[in-house]
Design a protein around this motif. Structure first.
Motif, mmCIF file in Angstrom:
data_model
loop_
_atom_site.group_PDB
_atom_site.id
_atom_site.type_symbol
_atom_site.label_atom_id
_atom_site.label_comp_id
_atom_site.label_asym_id
_atom_site.label_seq_id
_atom_site.Cartn_x
_atom_site.Cartn_y
_atom_site.Cartn_z
ATOM 1 N N VAL A 95 0.829 -1.203 0.000
ATOM 2 C CA VAL A 95 0.000 0.000 0.000
ATOM 3 C C VAL A 95 0.865 1.255 0.000
ATOM 4 O O VAL A 95 0.495 2.285 -0.567
ATOM 5 C CB VAL A 95 -0.958 0.004 1.221
ATOM 6 C CG1 VAL A 95 -0.167 0.097 2.532
ATOM 7 C CG2 VAL A 95 -1.939 1.165 1.132
ATOM 8 N N VAL A 96 2.050 1.192 0.596
ATOM 9 C CA VAL A 96 2.960 2.326 0.593
ATOM 10 C C VAL A 96 3.593 2.487 -0.784
ATOM 11 O O VAL A 96 3.669 3.583 -1.340
ATOM 12 C CB VAL A 96 4.055 2.154 1.669
ATOM 13 C CG1 VAL A 96 5.098 3.269 1.568
ATOM 14 C CG2 VAL A 96 3.434 2.132 3.055
ATOM 15 N N THR A 98 2.551 1.759 -3.644
ATOM 16 C CA THR A 98 1.664 2.136 -4.746
ATOM 17 C C THR A 98 1.149 3.567 -4.627
ATOM 18 O O THR A 98 0.405 4.016 -5.507
ATOM 19 C CB THR A 98 0.461 1.175 -4.802
ATOM 20 O OG1 THR A 98 -0.187 1.134 -3.523
ATOM 21 C CG2 THR A 98 0.909 -0.224 -5.188
ATOM 22 N N CYS A 99 1.529 4.299 -3.567
ATOM 23 C CA CYS A 99 1.111 5.698 -3.434
ATOM 24 C C CYS A 99 1.919 6.565 -4.398
ATOM 25 O O CYS A 99 3.160 6.491 -4.411
ATOM 26 C CB CYS A 99 1.319 6.188 -2.007
ATOM 27 S SG CYS A 99 0.188 5.468 -0.816
ATOM 28 N N GLU A 151 2.930 13.756 0.616
ATOM 29 C CA GLU A 151 1.668 13.461 -0.070
ATOM 30 C C GLU A 151 1.386 11.963 -0.039
ATOM 31 O O GLU A 151 0.276 11.518 0.259
ATOM 32 C CB GLU A 151 1.740 13.957 -1.509
ATOM 33 C CG GLU A 151 0.507 13.630 -2.339
ATOM 34 C CD GLU A 151 0.665 14.020 -3.796
ATOM 35 O OE1 GLU A 151 -0.248 13.741 -4.574
ATOM 36 O OE2 GLU A 151 1.704 14.601 -4.152
ATOM 37 N N GLY A 152 2.413 11.165 -0.338
ATOM 38 C CA GLY A 152 2.240 9.715 -0.325
ATOM 39 C C GLY A 152 1.898 9.182 1.050
ATOM 40 O O GLY A 152 1.059 8.282 1.188
ATOM 41 N N ARG A 154 0.296 10.698 3.475
ATOM 42 C CA ARG A 154 -1.088 11.023 3.839
ATOM 43 C C ARG A 154 -2.060 10.066 3.160
ATOM 44 O O ARG A 154 -3.049 9.639 3.759
ATOM 45 C CB ARG A 154 -1.403 12.473 3.471
ATOM 46 C CG ARG A 154 -0.811 13.471 4.431
ATOM 47 C CD ARG A 154 -1.500 14.826 4.327
ATOM 48 N NE ARG A 154 -1.363 15.391 2.988
ATOM 49 C CZ ARG A 154 -0.333 16.125 2.607
ATOM 50 N NH1 ARG A 154 0.663 16.332 3.430
ATOM 51 N NH2 ARG A 154 -0.287 16.639 1.406
ATOM 52 N N HIS A 155 -1.787 9.719 1.915
ATOM 53 C CA HIS A 155 -2.640 8.739 1.236
ATOM 54 C C HIS A 155 -2.540 7.379 1.916
ATOM 55 O O HIS A 155 -3.547 6.696 2.126
ATOM 56 C CB HIS A 155 -2.215 8.613 -0.238
ATOM 57 C CG HIS A 155 -2.674 9.746 -1.101
ATOM 58 N ND1 HIS A 155 -3.996 10.060 -1.289
ATOM 59 C CD2 HIS A 155 -1.976 10.648 -1.828
ATOM 60 C CE1 HIS A 155 -4.105 11.094 -2.094
ATOM 61 N NE2 HIS A 155 -2.887 11.483 -2.428
ATOM 62 N N ALA A 156 -1.333 6.977 2.256
ATOM 63 C CA ALA A 156 -1.126 5.654 2.851
ATOM 64 C C ALA A 156 -1.795 5.546 4.220
ATOM 65 O O ALA A 156 -2.373 4.508 4.564
ATOM 66 C CB ALA A 156 0.368 5.359 2.960
ATOM 67 N N ARG A 157 -1.729 6.593 5.020
ATOM 68 C CA ARG A 157 -2.300 6.558 6.368
ATOM 69 C C ARG A 157 -3.811 6.312 6.358
ATOM 70 O O ARG A 157 -4.368 5.803 7.322
ATOM 71 C CB ARG A 157 -2.007 7.865 7.110
ATOM 72 C CG ARG A 157 -0.588 7.968 7.614
ATOM 73 C CD ARG A 157 -0.390 9.227 8.441
ATOM 74 N NE ARG A 157 0.990 9.361 8.864
ATOM 75 C CZ ARG A 157 1.517 8.761 9.916
ATOM 76 N NH1 ARG A 157 0.753 7.971 10.664
ATOM 77 N NH2 ARG A 157 2.783 8.934 10.233
ATOM 78 N N GLU A 158 -4.456 6.697 5.280
ATOM 79 C CA GLU A 158 -5.913 6.549 5.202
ATOM 80 C C GLU A 158 -6.350 5.089 5.157
ATOM 81 O O GLU A 158 -7.480 4.764 5.518
ATOM 82 C CB GLU A 158 -6.441 7.287 3.967
ATOM 83 C CG GLU A 158 -6.234 8.795 4.022
ATOM 84 C CD GLU A 158 -6.645 9.473 2.721
ATOM 85 O OE1 GLU A 158 -7.068 8.732 1.792
ATOM 86 O OE2 GLU A 158 -6.551 10.709 2.630
ATOM 87 N N ARG A 350 -2.495 18.082 -4.169
ATOM 88 C CA ARG A 350 -1.707 17.953 -5.395
ATOM 89 C C ARG A 350 -1.149 19.295 -5.862
ATOM 90 O O ARG A 350 -0.528 19.367 -6.902
ATOM 91 C CB ARG A 350 -2.579 17.343 -6.501
ATOM 92 C CG ARG A 350 -3.043 15.947 -6.178
ATOM 93 C CD ARG A 350 -3.777 15.313 -7.332
ATOM 94 N NE ARG A 350 -4.191 13.977 -7.020
ATOM 95 C CZ ARG A 350 -3.404 12.907 -7.099
ATOM 96 N NH1 ARG A 350 -2.160 13.048 -7.487
ATOM 97 N NH2 ARG A 350 -3.851 11.722 -6.786
#
Length: 405
Positions: A95-96, A98-99, A151-152, A154-158, A350
């Motif tokens: 998951v990390v 692929t961010c 940015e990556g 923050r996406h991963a933490r979700e 972004r």
């Protein structure tokens, strides 16, 4: 041990869309099996700061032999450290990997490694000067890389679980430390080359400068520069800014990297100024942010920043030093949902801008890492409902000389 198959899968997944040019390109898996794995298996050779300084302070000034010695060390050392960083990416959960932001960071380091391994180990002065030019370009190319990484994250933490988040935080902490060491070594080498050129042209090197270090840095001047920078940012964001009152009764001086100290001060002052404006913005006069500079008998310099911005919530304190957790995402908990909506619409994830007052989630933990890297400390005393006191300490030169780069 990492298998070639695992490395192939990671490289293939993360390097799509990057142009390949001939043998040894980033699509050449044999190149990675043989080269990245080989360098990552070697141990880094940390350089004591005192040894680095000795290159500048030899009798007769900086000589060609000093430049070549540093170039040979640095070429091999950066390849080893970059290879180990690339392998650290490979160990992260899918998951990390692929961010998009993390993929961007990975590609930048992959390209940096490819550029460095593409030039021979320096044997002549011309080789050493070419290495300096390359490092200047690589440092510039990766200057905004932390934005992509943030940015990556923050996406991963979700979508990550608690265990995965802890694992990722450990990776980011190591990543930041390695990045600081590489950039310090690279910047100091390019400064060494610049000083060498100046000594040839003018017969002398810059006074009080040892690479990126300054031997007699006036701390108050660095605070002034950071204050001016953050006030401009605060005015652009809110249309107003609090005064920063600086007390420096001893005119403290220190052997340090001025740019590093200024970066720490900018991040901490941003937090104080933003909190002050958000809490007191409707008042006729904003409470000033107080800055006190002091020196201890052993030469340690302390800086205290005090604000009346309302302090931190308990939830904020718990995540204060975690990478990728931004105070901007906690605004609604303080009853400022309107401010958050405006902030997110103006500065989307972004479309991040380097001069923003908050939002990356890297400011405080990165500042703490910067302070720790050079033997200092950064800590915060929170007075919930009133404000915060932020403390920065920096040791004297003899202590710093034992720090390894």
């Amino acid at each position: 041990p990492l298998s070639s198959a695992m490395l192939r899968r990671t490289i293939a997944a993360m390097c799509r869309g990057v142009r390949a040019e001939g043998a040894g390109s980033i699509f050449d898996f044999d190149f990675y099996d043989q080269t990245i794995l080989r360098y990552s298996a070697e141990r880094p050779r940390p350089l004591p700061l005192g040894d680095m300084i000795s290159w500048y302070r030899c009798e007769g000034g900086i000589q060609e032999a000093h430049v070549l010695q540093c170039a040979r060390y640095l070429h091999r050392e950066l390849l080893v450290r970059l290879a180990r960083t690339l392998m650290a990416f490979e160990r992260q959960p899918l998951v990390v990997l692929t961010c998009p932001g993390i993929v961007t960071a990975f590609k930048e380091y992959l390209n940096s490694f490819h550029s460095l391994v593409g030039i021979p180990a320096p044997e002549t002065l011309a080789d050493a000067l070419a290495l300096s030019d390359l490092l200047n370009a690589l440092v510039a190319n990766t200057a905004r890389l932390l934005n992509s990484l943030s940015e990556g994250l923050r996406h991963a933490r979700e979508v990550m679980t608690g265990t995965e988040i802890d694992r990722m935080d450990e990776f980011v902490h190591l990543f930041i430390g390695h990045r600081l060491s590489r950039r310090t070594l690279a910047a100091n080498y390019t400064a060494l080359v610049d000083h060498f050129k100046q000594s040839l042209e003018e017969g002398r090197a810059p006074k009080n400068e040892v690479g990126v270090f300054h031997t007699e840095c006036l701390i108050g001047a660095v605070v002034d520069a950071a204050a001016e920078e953050t006030q401009e940012m605060c005015e652009a964001e809110f249309g107003q800014f609090p005064e920063i009152k600086i007390e420096d009764p001893t005119e403290a001086r220190l052997f340090c990297v001025p740019a590093n100290l200024q970066a720490i001060l900018v991040e901490t002052l941003k937090n104080s100024m933003k909190a002050t404006v958000e809490r007191h913005g409707d008042e006729l006069v904003l409470p000033a942010v107080q800055c006190r500079i002091a020196s201890s008998p052993n030469g340690t310099v302390f800086i205290r920043l005090s604000d009346q911005g309302g302090g931190l919530l308990k939830e904020q304190e718990a995540s204060l030093w975690r990478y990728g957790v931004s105070g901007a995402t906690l605004l609604d908990k303080l009853g400022r949902k309107k401010e958050q909506d405006r902030y997110e619409s103006q500065f989307g994830i972004r479309n991040m801008d380097a001069n923003r007052l908050s939002g990356y989630g890297f400011g405080l933990p990165l500042s703490k890492a910067r302070a720790n890297y050079f033997g200092g400390e950064l800590w915060i005393r929170n007075l919930e409902g009133f404000g915060t006191d932020t403390f920065i300490s920096m040791p004297p030169a003899p202590v710093r000389w034992r720090v390894t780069m």
